[in-house]
Design a protein around this motif. Structure first.
Motif, short mmCIF file in Angstrom:
data_model
loop_
_atom_site.label_atom_id
_atom_site.label_comp_id
_atom_site.label_asym_id
_atom_site.label_seq_id
_atom_site.Cartn_x
_atom_site.Cartn_y
_atom_site.Cartn_z
N SER A 232 30.48 -22.40 29.36
CA SER A 232 30.42 -23.76 28.82
C SER A 232 31.70 -24.18 28.12
O SER A 232 31.96 -25.37 27.96
CB SER A 232 29.24 -23.87 27.85
OG SER A 232 29.38 -22.94 26.78
N TYR A 234 34.57 -24.11 29.29
CA TYR A 234 35.44 -24.77 30.26
C TYR A 234 34.71 -25.85 31.05
O TYR A 234 35.06 -26.15 32.19
CB TYR A 234 36.05 -23.73 31.21
CG TYR A 234 36.99 -22.79 30.50
CD1 TYR A 234 38.30 -23.16 30.24
CD2 TYR A 234 36.55 -21.56 30.04
CE1 TYR A 234 39.16 -22.33 29.55
CE2 TYR A 234 37.40 -20.71 29.35
CZ TYR A 234 38.70 -21.09 29.11
OH TYR A 234 39.56 -20.25 28.44
N LEU A 235 33.69 -26.42 30.42
CA LEU A 235 32.97 -27.54 31.02
C LEU A 235 33.01 -28.73 30.06
O LEU A 235 33.17 -28.55 28.85
CB LEU A 235 31.51 -27.14 31.30
CG LEU A 235 31.29 -26.11 32.40
CD1 LEU A 235 29.81 -25.72 32.48
CD2 LEU A 235 31.75 -26.66 33.75
N PRO A 236 32.90 -29.94 30.59
CA PRO A 236 32.96 -31.13 29.73
C PRO A 236 31.89 -31.12 28.63
O PRO A 236 30.79 -30.63 28.85
CB PRO A 236 32.73 -32.28 30.73
CG PRO A 236 33.10 -31.74 32.05
CD PRO A 236 32.73 -30.30 32.02
#
Length: 236
Positions: A232, A234-236
């Motif tokens: 998470s 590296y997720l928006p």
């Protein structure tokens, strides 16, 4: 006798997700296709293993589309495995709301609703569905591209309101391996050929999955594994 490769794949899925528990009463949805038929063969085989403690029932949902019925030859094959294949009838078209068009999604939803109702009414703890890895990945792509949602059909799903868990033991098996197993075992499978078929979204997702993975099983396995390895940060 050597255990079929497909059975080893199913064994691993059941172990990894703890799909079968002591004393389980299991209902298997039997469509007549190669996917559910392979599961019937597997469960009939597994029930004779030492130390297993579960019972299961095979249920076919009959509809007002005769082209989707299980053939007598397939019923005999299933009977030879020691399975009593039960049937329930659902008037799918009769349930269609005014102004709505008949389609595959509606039909499958109604059939699954009856399986759920039967399972709950008769005290089953698990409901087995024949979705395989390709089905799960196709649904993932469909949800991402049409709903903007990172979601799919989980291998194991327990309802919060009901004492029932859905399991998909074929979650590690790709469509090619299931076809190969069915061919080796000589399955007489039934494929729905009704004139109301409208699953263009599924077919498009299948084409996208093929383009993305080149049909390579290892690539599909990596894509499936990514669903359990979400970073998470590296997720928006």
């Amino acid at each position: 006798m050597r255990k079929p490769n497909l059975f080893s794949v199913i064994d691993k899925a059941i172990y990894d997700y703890n799909m079968i528990e002591n004393g389980d009463k299991i209902l298997i949805g039997a469509s007549g296709g190669k996917d559910s038929t392979s599961l019937l063969e597997y469960f009939a085989n597994r029930q004779h293993r030492k130390g297993e403690n579960f019972t299961f029932t095979a249920m076919h949902i009959e509809t007002d589309f005769g082209s989707c019925a299980i053939s007598p030859r397939l019923r005999e094959l299933v009977k030879s495995w020691g399975i009593d294949l039960k049937s329930l009838f659902v008037n799918v078209q009769g349930r269609l709301k005014p102004g709505k068009k008949m389609n595959c999604y509606w039909c499958s939803t109604q059939r699954r609703t009856e399986l759920l109702r039967y399972a709950l009414d008769n005290g089953y703890t698990k409901l087995v569905l024949g979705h395989h890895m390709d089905d799960i990945l196709e649904t993932l792509l469909m949800n991402m591209l049409t709903k903007g949602s990172l979601s799919t059909m989980p291998p194991k799903f327990t309802y919060k309101k009901y004492p029932l868990t859905i399991i998909r033991p074929l979650c590690y098996a790709d469509i090619k391996s299931i076809k190969e197993h069915a061919a080796e075992q000589g399955y007489i499978s039934t494929t729905c050929t009704c004139t109301y078929q409208d699953n263009s979204g599924r077919k498009e997702a299948r084409s996208k999955l093929e383009a993305l993975t080149g049909g390579d099983k290892k690539a599909k396995e990596k894509l499936f594994a990514s669903l359990r390895n979400i970073d998470s940060l590296y997720l928006p």
